[in-house]
Design a protein around this motif. Structure first.
Motif, PDB file in Angstrom:
ATOM      1  N   UNK A 100       0.811  -1.236   0.000  1.00 31.91           N
ATOM      2  CA  UNK A 100       0.000   0.000   0.000  1.00 31.91           C
ATOM      3  C   UNK A 100       0.834   1.272   0.000  1.00 31.91           C
ATOM      4  N   UNK A 101       2.104   1.170   0.422  1.00 30.08           N
ATOM      5  CA  UNK A 101       2.946   2.362   0.515  1.00 30.08           C
ATOM      6  C   UNK A 101       3.745   2.636  -0.750  1.00 30.08           C
ATOM      7  N   UNK A 102       3.534   1.860  -1.784  1.00 26.67           N
ATOM      8  CA  UNK A 102       4.335   2.010  -3.006  1.00 26.67           C
ATOM      9  C   UNK A 102       3.937   3.306  -3.724  1.00 26.67           C
ATOM     10  N   UNK A 103       4.886   4.187  -4.064  1.00 24.70           N
ATOM     11  CA  UNK A 103       4.574   5.431  -4.794  1.00 24.70           C
ATOM     12  C   UNK A 103       3.936   5.130  -6.154  1.00 24.70           C
ATOM     13  N   UNK A 104       3.180   6.095  -6.662  1.00 26.66           N
ATOM     14  CA  UNK A 104       2.432   5.909  -7.913  1.00 26.66           C
ATOM     15  C   UNK A 104       3.352   5.545  -9.078  1.00 26.66           C
ATOM     16  N   UNK A 130      -3.879  -5.908 -17.884  1.00 30.10           N
ATOM     17  CA  UNK A 130      -2.882  -5.167 -17.108  1.00 30.10           C
ATOM     18  C   UNK A 130      -2.420  -3.914 -17.848  1.00 30.10           C
ATOM     19  N   UNK A 131      -2.133  -4.050 -19.128  1.00 29.21           N
ATOM     20  CA  UNK A 131      -1.659  -2.899 -19.908  1.00 29.21           C
ATOM     21  C   UNK A 131      -2.757  -1.844 -20.074  1.00 29.21           C
ATOM     22  N   UNK A 132      -3.997  -2.282 -20.192  1.00 32.89           N
ATOM     23  CA  UNK A 132      -5.096  -1.311 -20.305  1.00 32.89           C
ATOM     24  C   UNK A 132      -5.188  -0.446 -19.053  1.00 32.89           C
ATOM     25  N   UNK A 133      -4.862  -1.038 -17.917  1.00 31.31           N
ATOM     26  CA  UNK A 133      -4.888  -0.285 -16.668  1.00 31.31           C
ATOM     27  C   UNK A 133      -3.790   0.754 -16.553  1.00 31.31           C
ATOM     28  N   UNK A 134      -2.843   0.750 -17.507  1.00 36.25           N
ATOM     29  CA  UNK A 134      -1.714   1.690 -17.465  1.00 36.25           C
ATOM     30  C   UNK A 134      -1.820   2.809 -18.500  1.00 36.25           C
ATOM     31  N   UNK A 135      -2.949   2.857 -19.233  1.00 34.38           N
ATOM     32  CA  UNK A 135      -3.066   3.811 -20.333  1.00 34.38           C
ATOM     33  C   UNK A 135      -3.073   5.267 -19.873  1.00 34.38           C
ATOM     34  N   UNK A 136      -3.423   5.506 -18.612  1.00 37.31           N
ATOM     35  CA  UNK A 136      -3.417   6.877 -18.093  1.00 37.31           C
ATOM     36  C   UNK A 136      -2.238   7.127 -17.150  1.00 37.31           C
ATOM     37  N   UNK A 137      -1.274   6.235 -17.171  1.00 39.10           N
ATOM     38  CA  UNK A 137      -0.120   6.347 -16.282  1.00 39.10           C
ATOM     39  C   UNK A 137       1.093   6.871 -17.044  1.00 39.10           C
ATOM     40  N   UNK A 138       2.218   6.950 -16.340  1.00 39.90           N
ATOM     41  CA  UNK A 138       3.463   7.375 -16.989  1.00 39.90           C
ATOM     42  C   UNK A 138       4.001   6.294 -17.923  1.00 39.90           C
ATOM     43  N   UNK A 139       3.435   5.103 -17.858  1.00 46.76           N
ATOM     44  CA  UNK A 139       3.853   4.003 -18.737  1.00 46.76           C
ATOM     45  C   UNK A 139       2.851   3.804 -19.872  1.00 46.76           C
ATOM     46  N   UNK A 169      -1.071   9.282 -31.739  1.00 46.55           N
ATOM     47  CA  UNK A 169      -1.608  10.433 -31.018  1.00 46.55           C
ATOM     48  C   UNK A 169      -0.805  10.735 -29.754  1.00 46.55           C
ATOM     49  N   UNK A 170      -0.183   9.692 -29.192  1.00 51.05           N
ATOM     50  CA  UNK A 170       0.647   9.880 -27.999  1.00 51.05           C
ATOM     51  C   UNK A 170       2.034  10.398 -28.346  1.00 51.05           C
ATOM     52  N   UNK A 171       2.298  10.619 -29.626  1.00 51.40           N
ATOM     53  CA  UNK A 171       3.588  11.151 -30.051  1.00 51.40           C
ATOM     54  C   UNK A 171       4.689  10.117 -30.105  1.00 51.40           C
ATOM     55  N   UNK A 172       4.307   8.836 -30.307  1.00 52.33           N
ATOM     56  CA  UNK A 172       5.299   7.751 -30.313  1.00 52.33           C
ATOM     57  C   UNK A 172       5.767   7.392 -31.717  1.00 52.33           C
ATOM     58  N   UNK A 173       5.606   8.297 -32.665  1.00 49.60           N
ATOM     59  CA  UNK A 173       6.089   8.043 -34.025  1.00 49.60           C
ATOM     60  C   UNK A 173       4.981   7.601 -34.968  1.00 49.60           C
ATOM     61  N   UNK A 174       5.269   7.722 -36.271  1.00 54.36           N
ATOM     62  CA  UNK A 174       4.293   7.366 -37.303  1.00 54.36           C
ATOM     63  C   UNK A 174       4.120   5.857 -37.388  1.00 54.36           C
ATOM     64  N   UNK A 175       2.889   5.439 -37.603  1.00 53.10           N
ATOM     65  CA  UNK A 175       2.560   4.017 -37.722  1.00 53.10           C
ATOM     66  C   UNK A 175       1.744   3.742 -38.990  1.00 53.10           C
ATOM     67  N   UNK A 176       1.796   4.660 -39.945  1.00 48.63           N
ATOM     68  CA  UNK A 176       0.935   4.549 -41.118  1.00 48.63           C
ATOM     69  C   UNK A 176       1.199   3.296 -41.944  1.00 48.63           C
ATOM     70  N   UNK A 177       2.460   2.923 -42.086  1.00 53.30           N
ATOM     71  CA  UNK A 177       2.775   1.735 -42.887  1.00 53.30           C
ATOM     72  C   UNK A 177       2.237   0.478 -42.220  1.00 53.30           C
TER      73      UNK A 177
END
Length: 391
Positions: A100-104, A130-139, A169-177
């Protein structure tokens, strides 16, 4: 002289200040190092000596003596995952998340590592959750990349498109191809099911995403051909030349068959010959060679192969020349030619491979999606020996 005197007086002062600063840094470093458990240095030493088993034992001891050491938990969990011990890695990272004491920030880190454990173990549903739960986090970006990998593994192409758009949209580079390739995958499936209108809509989306997509252009021609409009298919397949001449080899058989269907095989041969002159290719030569034998005879086929071999000297080309010589060779010479061709052909089988430009994975057939590294559109449309000759 006054300037030089000041320099002489200042030098000892600068030296003394540097010595004091160094002593302070050394004392601080020694003080910090004393607070680290001995097991940390043992584990680090084992890692440097490529002894992961002993490193794990050392880190386990640290975690047992001091359960609050989060960095050790992360190091231990990652070591377990690299060794394939995913169950133990999962327990380590779940243990971190239960605190419970782990920082965000560290909680998000632990969640990401747990998702990677699930992914490594093949537990895709748990990894996705698990990954869906991190979409609003720093990861968020790392989680979206992992979700994209999951959707590709599961061949959920629409969800892969959504994930790729999210990364852009998150600025992680083009993915058009990649997005274009995902649309092509869905169009390929629609074509197999004979849902031609659906396939054409998906291919239009693919070309909207990437106007240079050779695969989308080829598939548009395939749909038109399946619908019975061979002339339209031929016109579409000819556009491949404008996108990439070497890729014409991938569509050469389709084009030759199409020209036969519309009753203009000689036009097809002439067109493919012109492509061969622009971009040498053993696959394209194979198609033209068979058509020339059929339409113009053996002598014309021999001349074609001889000219191509002079232009691009390869064993694959020599193999084709021997095949041409054997077509009308006298009986006395046929057995010798057959023996030589057998030897050359056996060796060329090792050279007649496509090779991924990213990871080097070799394959007998052409792939749009590399089985080795899972990258898209990384295979040059030429065999390995041809690439070596060109280099």
């Amino acid at each position: 002289m006054e300037f030089e005197l000041w320099w002489l007086l200042g030098m000892p002062i600068f030296f003394a200040l540097g010595w004091v600063a160094a002593r302070v840094d050394i004392r601080q470093l020694v003080s910090e190092s004393r607070t680290l458990p001995n097991g940390y240095f043992k584990g680090l030493n084992h890692l440097l000596n490529e002894q992961p088993d002993k490193a794990i034992d050392a880190f386990i001891e640290i975690v047992r003596l001091d359960p609050e050491t989060t960095d050790m938990h992360f190091a231990l969990g990652n070591l377990f995952r690299r060794r394939g011990e995913t169950e133990r890695a999962i327990r380590v990272h779940q243990n971190l998340l239960s605190r419970p004491d782990l920082p965000a920030e560290q909680k998000a880190h632990a969640g990401y590592e747990l998702g990677m454990d699930y992914l490594k173990a093949g537990l895709l549903d748990r990894a996705e959750e698990t990954f869906k739960g991190l979409l609003d986090s720093t990861y968020s970006v790392q989680a979206r990349r992992s979700l994209l990998e999951i959707f590709q593994r599961e061949k959920e192409w629409q969800r892969a498109i959504d994930a790729a758009n999210g990364l852009q949209q998150a600025g992680a580079g083009a993915r058009q191809k990649e997005i274009s390739q995902f649309y092509c995958e869905m169009a390929q499936d629609a074509l197999v099911r004979m849902h031609y209108d659906e396939a054409m809509k998906l291919l239009d989306d693919a070309l909207q995403a990437d106007r240079t997509s050779v695969r989308a252009t080829i598939l548009v021609g395939d749909v038109q051909n399946a619908q019975g409009d061979v002339e339209a298919a031929l016109a579409t397949w000819r556009r491949v030349e404008q996108q990439s001449v070497p890729h014409v080899a991938l569509v050469a058989t389709r084009m030759m068959d199409g020209y036969r269907k519309v009753g203009r095989p000689q036009e097809g041969v002439s067109l493919l010959k012109s492509y061969l002159e622009q971009a040498s290719s053993i696959d394209l030569l194979e198609v033209v060679f068979k058509a020339v034998i059929e339409l113009d005879g053996v002598e014309a086929a021999k001349q074609l192969v001889s000219e191509e071999l002079r232009r691009t000297p390869t064993l694959l080309g020599l193999d084709k020349l021997l095949e041409a010589r054997m077509v009308d060779a006298p009986a006395a010479l046929l057995s010798e030619l057959s023996m030589v061709k057998g030897l050359v052909h056996g060796y060329t089988q090792k050279l007649a491979r496509y090779q991924c430009g990213h990871c080097g994975f070799k394959a007998r057939q052409y792939y749009w999606h590399c089985p080795g590294c899972s990258k898209w559109d990384t295979y040059p449309p030429r065999r390995t020996e041809e690439l070596n000759v060109m280099n």
